[in-house]
Enzyme design. Sequence first.
Site, PDB file in Angstrom:
ATOM      1  N   CYS A   2       1.098  -0.929   0.255  1.00 29.92           N
ATOM      2  CA  CYS A   2       0.179   0.522  -0.159  1.00 29.92           C
ATOM      3  C   CYS A   2       1.165   1.260   0.039  1.00 29.92           C
ATOM      4  CB  CYS A   2      -1.111   0.139   1.064  1.00 29.92           C
ATOM      5  SG  CYS A   2      -2.219  -1.318   1.287  1.00 29.92           S
ATOM      6  N   ARG A  27       3.995   0.026  -4.834  1.00 27.92           N
ATOM      7  CA  ARG A  27       3.685  -0.946  -3.688  1.00 27.92           C
ATOM      8  C   ARG A  27       2.130  -1.671  -3.339  1.00 27.92           C
ATOM      9  NH1 ARG A  27       6.973   1.463   0.677  1.00 27.92           N
ATOM     10  NH2 ARG A  27       5.097   0.663   2.369  1.00 27.92           N
ATOM     11  N   TRP A  72      -3.226  -2.766  -2.290  1.00 25.67           N
ATOM     12  CA  TRP A  72      -2.789  -3.763  -1.936  1.00 25.67           C
ATOM     13  C   TRP A  72      -3.443  -4.919  -0.645  1.00 25.67           C
ATOM     14  CZ3 TRP A  72      -0.852  -7.604   1.166  1.00 25.67           C
ATOM     15  CH2 TRP A  72      -0.212  -9.169   0.235  1.00 25.67           C
ATOM     16  N   GLU A 468       6.636 -15.515 -11.279  1.00 24.89           N
ATOM     17  CA  GLU A 468       5.973 -13.572 -10.329  1.00 24.89           C
ATOM     18  C   GLU A 468       5.276 -13.195 -11.629  1.00 24.89           C
ATOM     19  OE1 GLU A 468       9.475 -11.349  -8.965  1.00 24.89           O
ATOM     20  OE2 GLU A 468       7.862 -10.027  -8.179  1.00 24.89           O
ATOM     21  N   HIS A 484      15.186 -37.663  -6.955  1.00 19.56           N
ATOM     22  CA  HIS A 484      14.657 -38.268  -5.924  1.00 19.56           C
ATOM     23  C   HIS A 484      14.293 -37.994  -5.992  1.00 19.56           C
ATOM     24  CE1 HIS A 484      19.082 -39.708  -4.014  1.00 19.56           C
ATOM     25  NE2 HIS A 484      19.124 -38.375  -4.778  1.00 19.56           N
TER      26      HIS A 484
HETATM   27  O1  M6R Z   1      12.409  -5.294  -0.740  1.00 21.53           O
HETATM   28  P1  M6R Z   1      13.745  -6.268   0.158  1.00 21.53           P
HETATM   29  O2  M6R Z   1      14.823  -7.161  -1.303  1.00 21.53           O
HETATM   30  O3  M6R Z   1      13.345  -6.781   0.669  1.00 21.53           O
HETATM   31  O4  M6R Z   1      12.061  -7.901  -0.932  1.00 21.53           O
HETATM   32  C1  M6R Z   1      12.405  -9.011  -1.195  1.00 21.53           C
HETATM   33  C2  M6R Z   1      11.486  -9.923  -1.441  1.00 21.53           C
HETATM   34  O5  M6R Z   1      10.055  -9.023  -1.119  1.00 21.53           O
HETATM   35  C3  M6R Z   1      11.643  -9.126  -3.063  1.00 21.53           C
HETATM   36  O6  M6R Z   1      12.773  -9.636  -3.608  1.00 21.53           O
HETATM   37  C4  M6R Z   1      10.683 -10.086  -3.948  1.00 21.53           C
HETATM   38  O7  M6R Z   1      10.892 -10.909  -3.746  1.00 21.53           O
HETATM   39  C5  M6R Z   1      10.852  -9.871  -5.808  1.00 21.53           C
HETATM   40  N1  M6R Z   1       9.610  -9.004  -6.132  1.00 21.53           N
HETATM   41  C6  M6R Z   1      11.068 -10.594  -6.677  1.00 21.53           C
HETATM   42  O8  M6R Z   1      11.882 -10.273  -8.149  1.00 21.53           O
END
Ligand code: M6R
Length: 589
Positions: A2, A27, A72, A468, A484
Site C-alpha cells: 500500500c 506498492r 494491496w 512472478e 529423488h
Molecule cells: O525489498 P526486499 O529486497 O526485502 O524484498 C524482498 C522480496 O519481497 C523481493 O525480492 C521479491 O521476491 C521480488 N518481487 C522478486 O522479484
Amino acid sequence: MCGIVGYAGSESAAKVVYDGLKKLEYRGYDSAGIAVMNFGRIEVIKSVGRVEKLEKYAHILEGNVAIGHTRWATHGKPSTANAHPHSAGGITIVHNGIIENYAELKQKLVSEGEIFLSETDSEVIVRLIAKFYEGNLLNAVIKCAELLKGSYALLAICEGKNEIVAARYRSPVIIGLGDGCNFCASDEPALAGKCKHVCVLEDGDFAVLTADEVKICDSLGKEIKRQVWLNTAEPAALSLGGYPHFMIKELWEAPSTVKNTVSAFRQREEQIKDALSGVDKIILTGCGTAYHAALVGKRYFEELAGVEATVEYAGELRYNTPIISGHIVLIAVTQSGETADTVEAARLFKNLGAKVFAVTNSLHSEITRIADVVVPVAAGSEICVAATKSYSGQVSALYLLALQLSEKEVAKELLTELYGAPDLISQTLQDIDVYALAEMCARASGVYFLGRGIDYAVALEGSLKLKEISYLAGGGYPASELKHGTLALIDNKTLSAFIITDPDLAAKSANAVEQTISRGGMVAVITSLPEVQSQFAHRAEVVKLPECGKYLSPFASAAALQYLAYRTAVTLNRDPDKPRNLAKSVTVE
Ligand code: M6R
C-alpha cells in the site's frame, strides 16, 4: 505494501496526491482513492484497479489539502467499499499496515452502535479517531494509536481543518519539507522533484502537517526533532526513458548498479573492515530475490574467505531461537529495507546482542536504523515489482564483504575480477538469444530450473522470476535432487532448464540433463562452458553465456534468466512491471 501520500500547500492537492500515488503504484495496485479538503468539507473518490482510474477526478477536485492511497488488499477483497480512504464522523484516513486486533476493536465498536461499511481492518482506525475527537485531531489520533496492535502508517484529516495528522508504527512514513507546502508519503519516489528536504518518522512518532509547518511529536504530544536529509529521489528514475517496461530498463541498469555499489562500498570500507574483524560465523537472511542473492553470498564467504555462513529465510528466522555465540554477524539483505520479515529478523538478532549488517538499496529505511553497519547497494529507484538490478547490486556487495575477510593477495585478484562484472552483464544482455526458449516456456505445462552449487542459487532466482511475472508453474531445484522425486513430473510438456557454469560440477549436471532427455522432457541448457554447449547442441535448446569465472557467473546467468522471464511474460502478454497479487515492498506479514 500500500502506498500513502499526503499534501498541504497552495497547489491543487488532488493532482499532487494523484502524481505521488502514480509513483508509488509498485506498492500495490488493487484499488486507489483520494480525499480532498474543499472549503472545510472532505470529498472522496475511489476506484477498483490502478491509480490512473482516478485521473479525471483528480483534475476536477478542488482544495489544497489531500490524502491518497493505492492498495494491496490484506483484509477484504479489492472493491470500492474496501478501497481507502475510509471516513466516519467527519474524519477521513488512509492506512498502510495491518491492525492485528481489529476484530476485537470492531466488535466493541459494533456493540456501541457503529455500522461498518467495509471488510477492512483499517476502518476501525477511522471510527476510533472519530469517537475520540473533541476538537483536536492529533489528540484523537494519539488516543486511537494507544489501542492499535500491529503496524500502521496512517494519515488522517478532519472536516474544517487544513491539516494532516500522520502516525507511524512499523510501516514507513517519510515527510517532504517544501517551500510553502509539505508532503508525506510511504516512500521517497512520491517526493521526487517536489521538495529539497525530507525527514523520516520513527516508530511511535506523530506529525502534524500544514502548508507552512511540520510538527513532529511523541505520544505525549511533546515536540521532537528528526534528522533532515537532502531529497535524493530522482524524477528521471521514475520514467521509462524509451523502454517499454521498467523491468527491461532496470535490467539494463544492472551494470551501472554494480559499478556504483563498488564505489559506495569504498567510501565505507574502513568502517566495514573494523566491524568484520574477528567474525567467525555469518548468518545471511532475506526474502525472495534478496534471499537468492544471500545464497550466492554464502558461497563467497565460505569459498573465498573460509568463514562459515548459513542462509535462512527471514520469515522463518524471525521466529527461531538463535544461539548467539562467538563473533557472529547477521547480514540482512533487502532492497527496500522495509520488508517486515527481514526487519524483524534483524531486530531479533540485534536484541540478542549480535552484530547486524544491512545490505540495502534504501539508506533511510527501517533496516538502517536497526543495523550496526549499512552496506549500500547503489541501484537507485527500482520500480518494477520484479527485482533485477538490485540483485546484481546485492551480489556485488556480498562479494565485496567476503573479500574483506579473505587473504590480501587473493582479495586483490578477486577485486580485479569484480571490475569485469558490469561488462559481463552488458555482454550477456547484448548477445543472449532467449526468444526460442521464451516460446518454449510459454507453451510448457511446468518449468523447472536446475543447477548445482552456485548455479542452484541462480536456478532459484530464475524460477521465482518466471513464476512472478509469467504465472507459470514450476520450481527451482538442485540438479542432484531431480532423481529423488521431481523426475516423475517430466513429460513432453514440461521444460527443464539447467544452468551450468561451474566446470567442477559440469559433468554431474550434464548427467541430470541426459536423464531428463532420456525421459522425453523438453530441455534447455544455459551455459558458459563451450564443452557443454557442444555436448547438447541439437539435443537441447542451448543458451550461450559469455565465458567467465565461477564467482562472477551469477552476474551473467541471473541476468540471462531475468531476461528470459521478461521475454516470456511479454510473449504471454503479461505486465512484467505489475504482476497480479503482488507488491514491491512487503511491509506486512
Ligand atoms: O525489498 P526486499 O529486497 O526485502 O524484498 C524482498 C522480496 O519481497 C523481493 O525480492 C521479491 O521476491 C521480488 N518481487 C522478486 O522479484
